[in-house]
Design a protein around this motif. Sequence first.
Motif, short mmCIF file in Angstrom:
data_model
loop_
_atom_site.label_atom_id
_atom_site.label_comp_id
_atom_site.label_asym_id
_atom_site.label_seq_id
_atom_site.Cartn_x
_atom_site.Cartn_y
_atom_site.Cartn_z
N SER A 171 15.32 -49.92 15.55
CA SER A 171 16.51 -50.05 14.69
C SER A 171 16.14 -50.14 13.21
N LEU A 172 15.28 -49.23 12.78
CA LEU A 172 14.82 -49.18 11.39
C LEU A 172 15.06 -47.78 10.84
N PRO A 173 15.22 -47.67 9.52
CA PRO A 173 15.31 -46.34 8.92
C PRO A 173 14.00 -45.57 9.13
N LEU A 174 14.13 -44.26 9.26
CA LEU A 174 12.96 -43.42 9.50
C LEU A 174 11.91 -43.60 8.40
N GLY A 175 12.33 -43.65 7.15
CA GLY A 175 11.38 -43.83 6.05
C GLY A 175 10.62 -45.15 6.15
N THR A 176 11.29 -46.20 6.58
CA THR A 176 10.63 -47.50 6.74
C THR A 176 9.57 -47.42 7.83
N VAL A 177 9.90 -46.77 8.94
CA VAL A 177 8.95 -46.63 10.03
C VAL A 177 7.72 -45.86 9.56
N LYS A 178 7.93 -44.76 8.86
CA LYS A 178 6.79 -43.97 8.37
C LYS A 178 5.93 -44.79 7.40
N ALA A 179 6.57 -45.55 6.53
CA ALA A 179 5.83 -46.38 5.58
C ALA A 179 5.04 -47.47 6.30
N GLN A 180 5.66 -48.10 7.30
CA GLN A 180 4.96 -49.15 8.04
C GLN A 180 3.76 -48.59 8.78
N ILE A 181 3.89 -47.43 9.37
CA ILE A 181 2.77 -46.81 10.07
C ILE A 181 1.67 -46.46 9.08
N HIS A 182 2.03 -45.89 7.94
CA HIS A 182 1.03 -45.53 6.92
C HIS A 182 0.27 -46.77 6.45
N HIS A 183 1.00 -47.84 6.12
CA HIS A 183 0.34 -49.07 5.64
C HIS A 183 -0.47 -49.72 6.76
N GLY A 184 0.07 -49.70 7.98
CA GLY A 184 -0.66 -50.26 9.11
C GLY A 184 -1.98 -49.54 9.34
N ARG A 185 -1.97 -48.21 9.21
CA ARG A 185 -3.21 -47.43 9.36
C ARG A 185 -4.23 -47.82 8.29
N LYS A 186 -3.75 -47.97 7.06
CA LYS A 186 -4.66 -48.34 5.97
C LYS A 186 -5.30 -49.71 6.22
N LEU A 187 -4.52 -50.64 6.75
CA LEU A 187 -5.05 -51.98 7.01
C LEU A 187 -5.96 -52.00 8.24
N ALA A 188 -5.64 -51.21 9.25
CA ALA A 188 -6.42 -51.22 10.50
C ALA A 188 -7.71 -50.42 10.40
N ARG A 189 -7.72 -49.38 9.58
CA ARG A 189 -8.87 -48.48 9.52
C ARG A 189 -10.21 -49.21 9.26
N PRO A 190 -10.29 -50.11 8.28
CA PRO A 190 -11.58 -50.79 8.08
C PRO A 190 -12.00 -51.63 9.26
N MET A 191 -11.06 -52.21 9.99
CA MET A 191 -11.40 -53.02 11.15
C MET A 191 -11.95 -52.15 12.26
N LEU A 192 -11.45 -50.93 12.40
CA LEU A 192 -11.89 -50.04 13.47
C LEU A 192 -13.22 -49.37 13.15
N SER A 193 -13.54 -49.26 11.89
CA SER A 193 -14.81 -48.62 11.54
C SER A 193 -15.94 -49.62 11.36
N GLY A 194 -15.63 -50.90 11.63
CA GLY A 194 -16.67 -51.92 11.54
C GLY A 194 -16.92 -52.42 10.14
N GLU A 195 -16.04 -52.09 9.20
CA GLU A 195 -16.25 -52.50 7.81
C GLU A 195 -15.69 -53.89 7.53
N ALA A 196 -14.82 -54.38 8.44
CA ALA A 196 -14.19 -55.68 8.19
C ALA A 196 -15.14 -56.82 8.46
#
Length: 196
Positions: A171-196
């Motif tokens: 129940s979110l606007p499409l733009g909000t969902v896309k932004a949340q996914i984009h920001h979530g990827r940016k935050l998760a990427r260092p943890m998945l590559s072992g940089e965190a």
Amino acid sequence: MPGTHSTDTPGALTPDDIDDLARRAQDGDRDALEDLLAAVRPRALNVCRGVLPYSSDAEDACQEALINIAAKIGSWGGRGRFTTWMHVVAVNSARSTYRRMKNQAVAADPQAGGPLADRPDPRTTSVIAGTRLDLLEAMETLEREHPQYVEPLLLRDVYGLPYDEIARLLSLPLGTVKAQIHHGRKLARPMLSGEA
């Protein structure tokens, strides 16, 4: 009513058939609930297998998911497909099973050594990320610090749901969902590559 569909095999039900079963189950039709659980079980099991590499663990999580689906069916709002809502329930059940297993493993003997200690543990090695730092661990960290990003990110990147379906489900606007996914990827990427 059972047997009113074009075929009696659960795998052959259309998304409309599944939605219809879910509506009838919400109205208290026990036969519809049983048919619905049988129809969605393979999909729920696949979701759980995507999180838990061992078949028995995925089976346990799937059973928990089916119990939760039956107990919470009233919370499906009918805005999106029932199977999309079911994905969220199954993801949460798999994550819950993972946390329970992790806590049991730590409680058993966190300092255990031996020949297996040097091998990566499949329970803590992400099949998706291909690293020792588990995807679920990254999601746990993200959930503590930025909970709004976890569900959209899992639904898109792990389960491949389309953006518009995620927007309807949450129940979110499409733009909000896309932004949340984009920001979530940016935050998760260092943890998945072992940089965190």
